[in-house]
Write a protein that holds these residues in place. Structure first.
Motif, mmCIF file in Angstrom:
data_model
loop_
_atom_site.group_PDB
_atom_site.id
_atom_site.type_symbol
_atom_site.label_atom_id
_atom_site.label_comp_id
_atom_site.label_asym_id
_atom_site.label_seq_id
_atom_site.Cartn_x
_atom_site.Cartn_y
_atom_site.Cartn_z
ATOM 1 N N GLU A 1 -132.297 -103.958 -6.232
ATOM 2 C CA GLU A 1 -131.929 -103.817 -7.644
ATOM 3 C C GLU A 1 -130.449 -104.116 -7.879
ATOM 4 O O GLU A 1 -130.044 -104.424 -8.993
ATOM 5 C CB GLU A 1 -132.219 -102.393 -8.117
ATOM 6 C CG GLU A 1 -133.685 -102.027 -8.087
ATOM 7 C CD GLU A 1 -133.920 -100.598 -8.531
ATOM 8 O OE1 GLU A 1 -133.078 -100.023 -9.244
ATOM 9 O OE2 GLU A 1 -134.969 -100.045 -8.142
ATOM 10 N N LEU A 2 -129.650 -103.964 -6.816
ATOM 11 C CA LEU A 2 -128.204 -104.126 -6.946
ATOM 12 C C LEU A 2 -127.675 -104.796 -5.686
ATOM 13 O O LEU A 2 -127.974 -104.361 -4.574
ATOM 14 C CB LEU A 2 -127.538 -102.757 -7.123
ATOM 15 C CG LEU A 2 -126.008 -102.713 -7.106
ATOM 16 C CD1 LEU A 2 -125.429 -103.520 -8.266
ATOM 17 C CD2 LEU A 2 -125.524 -101.269 -7.157
ATOM 18 N N THR A 3 -126.881 -105.848 -5.872
ATOM 19 C CA THR A 3 -126.223 -106.530 -4.756
ATOM 20 C C THR A 3 -124.722 -106.377 -4.926
ATOM 21 O O THR A 3 -124.165 -106.731 -5.971
ATOM 22 C CB THR A 3 -126.599 -108.024 -4.716
ATOM 23 O OG1 THR A 3 -128.016 -108.131 -4.550
ATOM 24 C CG2 THR A 3 -125.897 -108.738 -3.571
ATOM 25 N N HIS B 1 -137.311 -105.358 -3.136
ATOM 26 C CA HIS B 1 -137.004 -104.239 -4.027
ATOM 27 C C HIS B 1 -135.517 -104.096 -4.371
ATOM 28 O O HIS B 1 -135.122 -103.095 -4.963
ATOM 29 C CB HIS B 1 -137.521 -102.935 -3.412
ATOM 30 C CG HIS B 1 -138.990 -102.974 -3.118
ATOM 31 N ND1 HIS B 1 -139.947 -103.004 -4.109
ATOM 32 C CD2 HIS B 1 -139.655 -103.043 -1.941
ATOM 33 C CE1 HIS B 1 -141.144 -103.064 -3.561
ATOM 34 N NE2 HIS B 1 -141.002 -103.094 -2.246
ATOM 35 N N GLN C 1 -128.312 -94.837 -9.959
ATOM 36 C CA GLN C 1 -129.509 -95.270 -10.680
ATOM 37 C C GLN C 1 -130.454 -96.019 -9.737
ATOM 38 O O GLN C 1 -131.648 -95.764 -9.713
ATOM 39 C CB GLN C 1 -129.090 -96.181 -11.837
ATOM 40 C CG GLN C 1 -130.245 -96.693 -12.658
ATOM 41 C CD GLN C 1 -129.791 -97.679 -13.724
ATOM 42 O OE1 GLN C 1 -128.873 -98.474 -13.494
ATOM 43 N NE2 GLN C 1 -130.420 -97.621 -14.877
ATOM 44 N N ALA C 2 -129.910 -96.953 -8.943
ATOM 45 C CA ALA C 2 -130.747 -97.725 -8.032
ATOM 46 C C ALA C 2 -131.406 -96.843 -6.964
ATOM 47 O O ALA C 2 -132.510 -97.110 -6.530
ATOM 48 C CB ALA C 2 -129.911 -98.814 -7.350
ATOM 49 N N ARG D 1 -133.054 -100.771 -1.778
ATOM 50 C CA ARG D 1 -132.776 -100.962 -3.212
ATOM 51 C C ARG D 1 -131.421 -101.613 -3.454
ATOM 52 O O ARG D 1 -131.199 -102.226 -4.480
ATOM 53 C CB ARG D 1 -132.784 -99.601 -3.925
ATOM 54 C CG ARG D 1 -134.072 -98.844 -3.781
ATOM 55 C CD ARG D 1 -135.078 -99.360 -4.737
ATOM 56 N NE ARG D 1 -136.266 -98.531 -4.722
ATOM 57 C CZ ARG D 1 -137.472 -99.026 -4.880
ATOM 58 N NH1 ARG D 1 -137.641 -100.308 -5.058
ATOM 59 N NH2 ARG D 1 -138.517 -98.240 -4.873
ATOM 60 N N ARG E 1 -124.332 -97.038 -11.227
ATOM 61 C CA ARG E 1 -125.364 -98.034 -10.909
ATOM 62 C C ARG E 1 -125.999 -97.752 -9.549
ATOM 63 O O ARG E 1 -127.206 -97.906 -9.384
ATOM 64 C CB ARG E 1 -124.717 -99.432 -10.944
ATOM 65 C CG ARG E 1 -125.699 -100.561 -10.823
ATOM 66 C CD ARG E 1 -126.606 -100.665 -12.040
ATOM 67 N NE ARG E 1 -127.625 -101.673 -11.786
ATOM 68 C CZ ARG E 1 -128.849 -101.420 -11.327
ATOM 69 N NH1 ARG E 1 -129.216 -100.196 -11.054
ATOM 70 N NH2 ARG E 1 -129.706 -102.404 -11.125
ATOM 71 N N THR F 1 -127.057 -106.458 -12.000
ATOM 72 C CA THR F 1 -127.720 -106.747 -10.721
ATOM 73 C C THR F 1 -126.752 -107.096 -9.602
ATOM 74 O O THR F 1 -127.097 -106.984 -8.430
ATOM 75 C CB THR F 1 -128.738 -107.891 -10.879
ATOM 76 O OG1 THR F 1 -128.056 -109.049 -11.363
ATOM 77 C CG2 THR F 1 -129.851 -107.499 -11.838
#
Length: 194
Positions: free
Chosen positions: A120-122, A118, A189-190, A36, A186, A154
């Motif tokens: 969601e965050l980088t 999948h 959440q991810a 994720r 964040r 993101t």
């Protein structure tokens, strides 16, 4: 499309810039199809090169504190993918390690991103990742990180968590006060922990 196992075998067998690597090639990545969160840093240091474990050093300890995750979560490839700008230790320069080798990102990054549906965050850690993925919108790492809200939710630009950056953290208290709480929220959440 290649399976994740096949892609990992290819990456780990890479010898593209072998002639330029003082300790020889040892690509260090962590990939899982269910990940994720993607962490894009600079390049492995000698300790990471020797162990083959990404972020297995004091910088990694700080990064995990920033993210509020333990080693077990961090090293679960189905939660966190780790893909540096340079996969192998680049060697020592005058004031620290040399920059990441320029061959890795154009050769491997898009293929790896395609295998990570999948994310969601980088997290873009350090100037090399930020310049490659965010361009030259801001002239310095400090300015890029200061404008983190423009890239959320993101992508989040971060300074390198190296002990050498203590001075930067002291000079930029807004990072710990403003961005770290948002980063932690964040990440949780991810990971489905919010």
């Amino acid at each position: 499309m290649l399976s994740m196992e096949s892609l990992l075998r290819e990456v780990r067998a890479c010898r593209l810039c072998e002639a330029h690597l003082p300790l020889g090639p040892r690509p260090v990545v962590q990939l899982g199809g269910g990940a994720r969160i993607l962490i894009i840093g600079q390049a492995p240091g000698t300790r990471v090169h020797n162990t083959g474990i990404p972020w297995n050093d004091p910088s990694g300890d700080t990064l995990r504190r920033w993210l509020e995750v333990g080693r077990e979560q961090f090293y679960d490839p189905e939660l966190f993918a780790i893909m540096p700008m340079g996969f192998c230790y680049p060697g020592k320069g005058k004031s620290g390690d040399l920059p990441p080798r320029p061959e890795c990102a154009p050769t491997w990054h898009q293929r790896i991103l395609d295998a990570l549906p999948h994310i969601e965050l980088t997290l873009l850690i350090g100037q090399y990742a930020q310049r490659y993925y965010l361009g030259n919108r801001y002239p310095t790492l400090t300015e890029t990180v200061r404008h983190w809200r423009e890239f959320a939710p993101t992508q989040l630009p971060l300074p390198h968590p190296s002990p050498r950056n203590r001075r930067w953290l002291t000079q930029n208290p807004w990072f710990e006060r403003e961005e770290l709480p948002a980063l932690r929220a964040r990440v949780h959440q991810a990971l489905g922990q919010s």
